[in-house]
Write a protein that holds these residues in place. Structure first.
Motif, mmCIF file in Angstrom:
data_model
loop_
_atom_site.group_PDB
_atom_site.id
_atom_site.type_symbol
_atom_site.label_atom_id
_atom_site.label_comp_id
_atom_site.label_asym_id
_atom_site.label_seq_id
_atom_site.Cartn_x
_atom_site.Cartn_y
_atom_site.Cartn_z
ATOM 1 N N ALA A 12 0.837 -1.207 0.000
ATOM 2 C CA ALA A 12 0.000 0.000 0.000
ATOM 3 C C ALA A 12 0.872 1.257 0.000
ATOM 4 O O ALA A 12 0.574 2.228 -0.704
ATOM 5 N N ALA A 13 1.944 1.237 0.795
ATOM 6 C CA ALA A 13 2.835 2.408 0.849
ATOM 7 C C ALA A 13 3.445 2.654 -0.532
ATOM 8 O O ALA A 13 3.524 3.793 -1.003
ATOM 9 N N MET A 14 3.852 1.560 -1.192
ATOM 10 C CA MET A 14 4.441 1.718 -2.535
ATOM 11 C C MET A 14 3.389 2.236 -3.528
ATOM 12 O O MET A 14 3.654 3.137 -4.312
ATOM 13 N N ALA A 15 2.200 1.636 -3.463
ATOM 14 C CA ALA A 15 1.135 2.053 -4.386
ATOM 15 C C ALA A 15 0.805 3.534 -4.172
ATOM 16 O O ALA A 15 0.623 4.294 -5.129
ATOM 17 N N GLY A 16 0.743 3.951 -2.899
ATOM 18 C CA GLY A 16 0.464 5.354 -2.588
ATOM 19 C C GLY A 16 1.550 6.270 -3.118
ATOM 20 O O GLY A 16 1.282 7.347 -3.655
ATOM 21 N N TRP A 17 2.769 5.828 -2.984
ATOM 22 C CA TRP A 17 3.908 6.620 -3.469
ATOM 23 C C TRP A 17 3.817 6.797 -4.993
ATOM 24 O O TRP A 17 4.056 7.874 -5.530
#
Ligand code: SF4
Length: 496
Positions: free
Chosen positions: A332-337
Motif C-alpha cells: 500500500a505504501a508503494m502504491a500510494g507513493w
C-alpha cells in the motif's frame, strides 16, 4: 451492548437543499458548470488546496468527493492524486458474527484512529439497519457493495434478477450511501481467462457475478444496464467504485490477462460515467509482488484516464497469514507513493476470520502509516510537519508530546510505560531501550553542550584545516575525545 452513541452533526442539509429534485446533483456536474460547491470549499480547506484547483480536479474526474445528498452528516473529503492519500476501513457483519451495536462500535474505532472512509460490507442479518446506524453516526463517507444485500434478499444467489439488484442500488442511494462498489467490468468473455489461475476469482462480488453469468448464460447485468445505474448515481450523487472482481488473489495470478482485461473495461465504463457527470474511482488488486506495483498503478492511470485509484493492499507476499496488515501495508505504501489515491486497509485477520475491534485498530494504524509515508514521499504540502514536530519532541525528551503526535498515542504510551511508568520518567533523558548511559540522544545533547562551551569540535578543526588547505582526518585519543590528526606538512621553501 446498547448503542449509546450520539448521532453525528448535520453538516450539509443547507448545502444540498437547493440541489434536491434535479436529475443530476453530482459534484462533477457542478464542477463542470464552474461552480465551487460548499463541499469543494470544505475539502480545499482540509487539504490546503485552492478551491479552484479542487473544482478543476473534480471536473476532470481526477478527484472525487463522495457526498450523497442524503448523507447530511458527512464532513466532505476528497480522493485524488492532488489530495492526501486516504485510508478506507472495512467493517460489517457476517452470517457468523457481530451485532449492529458491535458494528457501530467498530465505526467509532475507525473514526478514532483516523479512517477517511468506511465501507459497510455486511452480509449477515439486518443489513439495512446496520447501514442506517452507520450512516447517521458517520462524518466520513460510507461505501457499500450492493450485491451483498441483493444476494441476502433472495433465497438462492442464482435467483437474483436485475430489477431486484437495481432496487437495492436505489434503496441504498436513497439512504445516503456515498459510494458503491459495482463489479461491472467482470464480463462474460473474461471469465475463461481465470481458468488456469492458482486461486480463481477471489473477489466475493466478482465470483457471485461470474456464477450468475455462467448459470444464466448472460452478460454481466451491471455492464448491460450500466445506464440505469448511472441514472440513480446522478440523482443522489453516489460515486461509483468500479470493482476489480477479477483481481489476483495470490502473487502467481498478479498482472494476468483476466486482471488487465477487466481494467480495460473499467476504463471504458469510466468514460461512460463521466459522460453523465457521475464520479468514479477504480479499485485495484489484491496480491502483487513489489516489482509489479508501479506498473499496475501506471496502467490504471493510463487505461482509466487518471480516475482515482483505490487499492486493497496489495499484499506483497502470500505467506504472512496473521500479519497481512503488514504484508499489505508494504504494498500500500508503494502504491500510494506511485500515485494511488486511497488505500483499503487489511487487518491481521485477513484470510482467517472476521476482524474484531483490535484487528480494526491494528489494520488501520498500519495503513495510516502507509498513507502518510506516501504523502511524505510525494512531497504533499505540509506532509512532513508532524514528523518533524515529533522528532523535535523526541530529541528534547518530551515524552508526552511524542505520544500525542504518534498515530496511536495510547499504544505509544502503553509501550513506554510498560517499563518506566512513573511520571518522573516523562521527562527522563532516556528510555529502557538503551538506558541512561548509552542513550545516544542524551550523549548528543552533551556533545552540543561541549560545542556551545567552545570546546574545539572536529568540524571546526576540519574546517580550519580545510581553510588552510590541509586534508585532515579524525581519530580518537586515549581519553575518548575526538581529535583532529594534523597531516605532515611540507616544510616551507628556504628563503632565497
Ligand atoms: S535510550 Fe535509546 S531509544 Fe531511548 S531515547 Fe535514548 S536513544 Fe532513544
Amino acid at each position: 451492548m446498547a448503542n449509546t452513541r450520539t448521532p453525528a452533526n448535520d453538516v450539509r442539509s443547507a448545502w444540498v437543499a437547493p440541489r434536491r429534485g434535479r436529475a443530476c446533483v453530482t459534484q462533477m456536474y457542478e464542477a463542470r458548470k464552474g461552480v465551487i460547491t460548499e463541499e469543494m470549499t470544505f475539502v480545499a480547506k482540509r487539504e490546503r488546496l485552492a478551491p479552484e484547483l479542487v473544482r478543476a480536479e473534480v471536473a476532470r474526474g481526477r478527484m472525487i468527493i463522495p457526498a450523497n445528498i442524503n448523507h447530511v452528516e458527512l464532513e466532505p473529503m476528497a480522493i485524488g492524486i492532488a489530495s492526501s492519500c486516504k485510508v478506507n476501513a472495512n467493517i460489517g457483519n457476517s452470517a457468523l458474527g457481530s451485532t449492529l451495536e458491535e458494528e457501530v462500535a467498530k465505526l467509532d474505532i475507525c473514526l478514532k484512529y483516523g479512517a477517511d472512509s468506511v465501507m459497510d460490507l455486511s452480509t449477515g442479518k439486518r443489513i439495512r439497519e446496520v447501514r442506517e446506524a452507520l450512516l447517521r453516526a458517520s462524518p466520513v463517507p460510507i461505501g457499500t457493495v450492493p450485491i451483498y444485500e441483493a444476494i441476502e434478499r433472495v433465497k438462492e444467489p442464482l435467483d437474483l434478477t436485475w430489477h431486484d439488484f437495481l432496487d437495492v442500488i436505489e434503496a441504498q442511494a436513497k439512504q445516503g450511501v456515498d459510494y458503491m462498489t459495482l463489479h461491472a467490468g467482470v464480463l462474460w468473455e473474461l471469465i475463461p481467462l481465470t481458468k488456469d489461475r492458482l486461486t480463481g476469482i477471489v473477489s466475493r462480488g466478482g465470483s457471485l457475478m461470474a456464477q450468475w453469468m455462467m448459470y444464466h448464460g448472460k452478460q454481466n447485468p451491471l455492464y448491460a444496464h450500466f445506464d440505469d445505474v448511472l441514472d440513480v448515481c446522478a440523482r443522489y450523487d453516489v460515486a461509483i467504485s468500479l470493482g476489480d472482481g477479477l483481481r489476483p488473489g495470490c502473487l502467481a495470478d498478479a498482472s494476468d490477462a483476466a486482471q488487465f482485461g477487466e481494467l480495460r473495461v473499467l476504463g471504458e465504463l469510466t468514460k461512460r460515467a463521466w459522460e453523465r457527470d457521475v464520479q468514479v474511482m477504480i479499485e485495484g488488486p489484491g496480491h502483487v509482488p513489489m516489482d509489479q506495483i508501479e506498473d499496475n498503478v501506471k496502467k490504471q492511470m493510463e487505461w482509466c484516464h487518471e480516475a482515482p485509484f483505490y487499492v486493497l493492499g496489495p499484499l506483497v507476499t502470500d505467506v504472512g497469514a496473521g500479519y497481512d496488515h503488514i504484508t499489505s501495508a508494504i504494498g500500500a505504501a508503494m502504491a500510494g507513493w506511485y500515485g494511488t489515491a486511497m488505500l483499503c486497509y487489511v487487518t491481521p485477520k485477513e484470510h482467517l476470520g472476521l476482524p474484531n475491534a483490535d484487528d480494526v485498530r491494528n489494520g488501520l494504524i498500519a495503513y495510516k502509516i502507509a498513507a502518510h509515508a506516501a504523502d511524505v514521499a510525494r512531497h504533499r504540502k505540509g506532509a512532513r510537519e508532524r514528523d518533524d514536530q515529533l522528532s523535535r519532541a523526541r530529541y528534547r525528551f518530551d515524552w508526552n508530546e511524542q505520544f500525542r503526535l504518534s498515530l496511536d498515542p495510547e499504544r505509544a504510551r502503553e509501550f513506554h510505560d510498560a517499563t518506566l511508568d512513573h511520571e518522573h520518567f516523562k521527562t527522563a533523558e532516556f528510555c529502557s531501550m538503551c538506558g541512561p548511559k548509552f542513550c545516544s540522544m542524551r550523549i548528543s545533547h552533551d556533545v552540543e553542550k561541549l560545542a556551545a562551551a567552545g570546546t574545539p569540535t572536529p568540524t571546526a578543526l576540519l574546517s580550519t584545516e580545510q581553510r588552510e588547505g590541509g586534508a585532515g582526518c579524525i581519530t580518537e585519543s586515549g581519553s575518548g575525545v575526538v581529535q583532529l590528526a594534523r597531516p605532515e606538512r611540507e616544510p616551507p621553501p628556504p628563503a632565497e
